[in-house]
Design an enzyme around this catalytic site. Sequence first.
Site: not given
Ligand code: GCO
Ligand code: MG
Length: 403
Positions: A148, A160, A211, A213, A237, A263, A284, A340, A403
Amino acid sequence: MSKILSARVILSSPGRNFTTLKIETEDGIYGVGDATVNGRELAVVAYLEEHVIPCLIGRDAHQIEDIWQYLYKGAYWRRGPITMCAIAAVDMALWDIKAKIAGLPLYQLLGGACRRGNLVYAHANGEDIEETLSEAEKYIAMGYRAVRLQCGVPGLKSTYGVTSDKARYEPAGTGLPAENIWSTEKYLRAVPQLFAAARETLGWDIHLLHDTHHRLTPIQAARLAKDLEPYRLFWLEDAVPAENQENFRLIRQHSTTPLAVGEVFNTIWDCKQLIEEQLIDYIRTAAVHAGGITQLRKIANFAALYNVRTGCHGATDLSPVTMAAALHFGLSVSNFGIQEFMHHTEETNRVFPHSYVFEDGYLHPGEKPGLGVDIDEDLARSFPYQRAYLPINRLEDGTMHDW
Ligand code: GCO
Ligand code: MG
């Protein structure tokens, strides 16, 4: 019958906070479950200690499905991260116990291995493109087949997935939530440049992931997915926040870039429409945040009907117990996609000794009976819990953003 004698919660901070549930049966067998919700740890501790554990004592540890339904339907107040994480911890611990009693690694109980190992992806990040790609090259040299890429955005102080000190990416911090500044325009200009350079430097044999996010609107995400099409990502993602599952339709209409999400989902209901309408390619959901192995299996079986594959969340705030659960689960489902894998700290690995091993780009759960992961309680006690929060994000004009 294997009666549950006791259960307790172990809260510790070996490098970061983890909430762990340990369930013991009257035959002296125990199982462990991860109950960590990053930044809201104590809510799950209270949920387990005050409301769940008293209901477990005396039950048959073998009745995993019934206990799952008892905790889910019996609470009346269904779903949500705290409830589902508490159920997940119980579920993982009970599968651990059942497999230990059977004397088998858990994946054997779940149907046996479907492949040699679980393909994993690593995290490469850097302040700029050059640094990001040289990090990626390190992972490729270690044997990773999927990486990634997250990169600093010109004009933004932080973003991020990017660390300033080259340490493992760890977003939660002590003190009140850190405040980041975000510009979608700057980000959308930067990402295609990163992937163009990545294909030129790293070639085409490596799987590349990214990602977003949850930071874009559907039309912005559609544009990014389209711009990234020439670079053939393994997945894009969390392109948009997914409370509104229909949002993914617009992205789909514009691009063939594979999409992954889930996630932060807690139940199968959070991904029902996304899967049924084939709006995503990878789901995910993680054992810890989505109700444990029992519910992950249902999600995977449902997803298989629509050619959606799994891609479990595996960030460092999910403990080695969740990683082990994901690996046994992943090995046993036919529609596994990728896993991951962010490396835990040395302290975390010492507190949670485990049997899973990385080899040649794949993680295997190992052959120890149960989940193959333990908790060293004495050592855990030497790392006391520290309150920590995830950061928040504001646009350049001060507006609160995702975020
Ligand atoms: C990822 C996630 C993490 C989250 C985290 C928050 O893809 O691994 O986005 O980086 O930000 O798990 O607690
Ligand atoms: Mg993520």
